[in-house]
Design a protein around this motif. Structure first.
Motif, mmCIF file in Angstrom:
data_model
loop_
_atom_site.group_PDB
_atom_site.id
_atom_site.type_symbol
_atom_site.label_atom_id
_atom_site.label_comp_id
_atom_site.label_asym_id
_atom_site.label_seq_id
_atom_site.Cartn_x
_atom_site.Cartn_y
_atom_site.Cartn_z
ATOM 1 N N ASP A 29 0.832 -1.201 0.000
ATOM 2 C CA ASP A 29 0.000 0.000 0.000
ATOM 3 C C ASP A 29 0.873 1.260 0.000
ATOM 4 O OD1 ASP A 29 -2.451 1.368 0.040
ATOM 5 O OD2 ASP A 29 -2.517 1.419 2.235
ATOM 6 N N ASP A 86 -0.161 6.861 3.816
ATOM 7 C CA ASP A 86 -0.218 5.565 4.503
ATOM 8 C C ASP A 86 0.508 5.538 5.847
ATOM 9 O OD1 ASP A 86 -1.245 2.927 4.502
ATOM 10 O OD2 ASP A 86 0.689 2.121 3.892
ATOM 11 N N HIS A 108 -5.119 5.986 6.232
ATOM 12 C CA HIS A 108 -6.307 5.236 6.661
ATOM 13 C C HIS A 108 -6.092 4.577 8.024
ATOM 14 C CE1 HIS A 108 -5.096 0.950 5.287
ATOM 15 N NE2 HIS A 108 -4.030 1.699 5.218
ATOM 16 N N HIS A 109 -5.037 4.989 8.742
ATOM 17 C CA HIS A 109 -4.755 4.377 10.043
ATOM 18 C C HIS A 109 -5.535 5.055 11.171
ATOM 19 C CE1 HIS A 109 -1.227 2.777 7.858
ATOM 20 N NE2 HIS A 109 -1.434 1.750 8.650
ATOM 21 N N THR A 128 -4.766 2.884 1.755
ATOM 22 C CA THR A 128 -4.580 4.267 1.304
ATOM 23 C C THR A 128 -4.847 4.345 -0.198
ATOM 24 O OG1 THR A 128 -3.018 4.678 3.079
ATOM 25 C CG2 THR A 128 -2.907 6.173 1.203
ATOM 26 N N ASP A 158 -3.214 -4.857 1.320
ATOM 27 C CA ASP A 158 -3.752 -4.440 2.627
ATOM 28 C C ASP A 158 -5.004 -5.224 3.022
ATOM 29 O OD1 ASP A 158 -1.770 -2.658 3.315
ATOM 30 O OD2 ASP A 158 -3.143 -1.035 3.831
#
Ligand code: 5GP
Ligand code: MN
Length: 313
Positions: A29, A86, A108-109, A128, A158
């Motif tokens: 990713d 990411d 996206h964490h 991401t 991912d």
């Protein structure tokens, strides 16, 4: 500060020289999202360059434009935007020293909070690369087969090839569109599943180190430096023990160097991002990691205790 994707797109539109980066220990990713974005921004006539402060696992070297990724050196890079993908800005290594340009972070964490920088975060996005796909629409850029290949790789890796709980209808819809843009899923899968002989031998050593804790709810593998230095990646090792039917949390500790222990965790229920966060790392509810700067024996003790506390709660 949290911003929307359309605000992120506006910001990108007003800049011309963009340094793009992602986290150290880059995965599909990280590499897929940075390379896709680089191509998208170049198609808009911008100067865009990817820097990653780490070596990249061999399977990802076949991605389009991979050879253009640069490692940071002492020389500064002239940029008017530092685009971090990411990861939060604390995991980009020496790339942070290349420029003083303002940061734009797309991630996206769930552990990324955007304190002190502009962050567009979507914790529902499986990768991401899903967000970058949507960014391509905001920027009105054409998705070439090369861009599609990079984005598909990030989404496929991912989600564990569309198996993990982060796989949503939208994930598959985006992947499906990427195939219409020219992706060849079987080609990507074949590239990504390749392992060196040393890695397969490493996996066997890792499986030999298997230890079970807390009534077999937790499974761990521990690789000392002597063993770990024989191969360049442990990607996928943890999945081999995550599948044990009694296991909720699986972990892998790899002694990268004396007193530098990398931890990976996977879970079927417990929020391992919280455990990782407490130990100075981060990640997602079901996949997270951290680095423990201590001996292998201490790292194991600290981690097993932290997991024990989490599964009791
Ligand atoms: P992995 O176990 O595959 O290295 O990482 C699992 C997930 O946790 C990935 O999304 C990765 O980016 C995140 N992660 C792993 N290690 C760290 C860390 O040290 N800090 C942070 N913030 N995230 C991490
Ligand atoms: Mn990711």
């Amino acid at each position: 500060m949290l911003i929307t994707l359309s605000e992120a797109a506006s910001k990108i539109k007003t800049t011309n020289k963009i340094l793009i980066t992602a986290h150290v220990q880059p995965d599909g990713d990280a590499i897929g999202s940075t390379l896709a974005t680089m191509q998208m921004l170049r198609s808009l006539g911008k100067t865009a360059q990817v820097f990653i402060d780490d070596s990249v696992r061999k399977n990802l070297h076949a991605l389009p434009h991979f050879e253009e990724i640069r490692r940071p050196s002492a020389e500064k890079f002239d940029a008017d935007l530092l685009l971090i993908l990411d990861t939060s800005p604390d995991r980009i290594g020496n790339v942070s020293k290349l420029t003083d340009a303002p940061i734009l972070n797309i991630d996206h964490h769930v552990t990324n909070k955007g304190d002190g920088y502009e962050l567009c975060v979507d914790t529902e996005a499986a990768a991401t690369c899903e967000i970058i796909f949507r960014l391509s629409k905001e920027l009105d850029v054409e998705i070439t087969p090369d861009i599609a290949t990079c984005l598909y790789t990030g989404i496929a890796t991912d989600t564990g090839f569309f198996q993990f709980s982060n796989t949503r209808a939208e994930t598959l819809a985006i992947a499906s569109k990427l195939i219409t843009y020219g992706v060849s899923p079987h080609f990507i899968s074949e590239q990504l599943e390749k392992k060196s002989l040393a890695e397969v031998r490493g996996l066997s050593a890792a499986l030999n180190s298997l230890k079970m804790f807390y009534d077999d709810k937790v499974a761990g593998m521990i690789l000392d430096h002597e063993t770990a230095k024989k191969f360049d990646s442990t990607e996928g090792f943890i999945d081999e023990i995550r599948v044990i039917e009694t296991v909720d949390v699986a972990f892998l500790i790899t002694e990268k160097a004396p007193n530098v222990c990398r931890v990976s965790m996977r879970s079927k229920g417990v929020d391992v991002s919280k455990i990782a966060d407490k130990l100075g790392g981060g990640g997602h509810i079901r996949a997270a990691g951290c680095t423990l700067k201590t001996t292998l024996a201490d790292a194991e003790k600290i981690l097993v205790e932290a997991i024990g506390t989490a599964i009791r709660n």
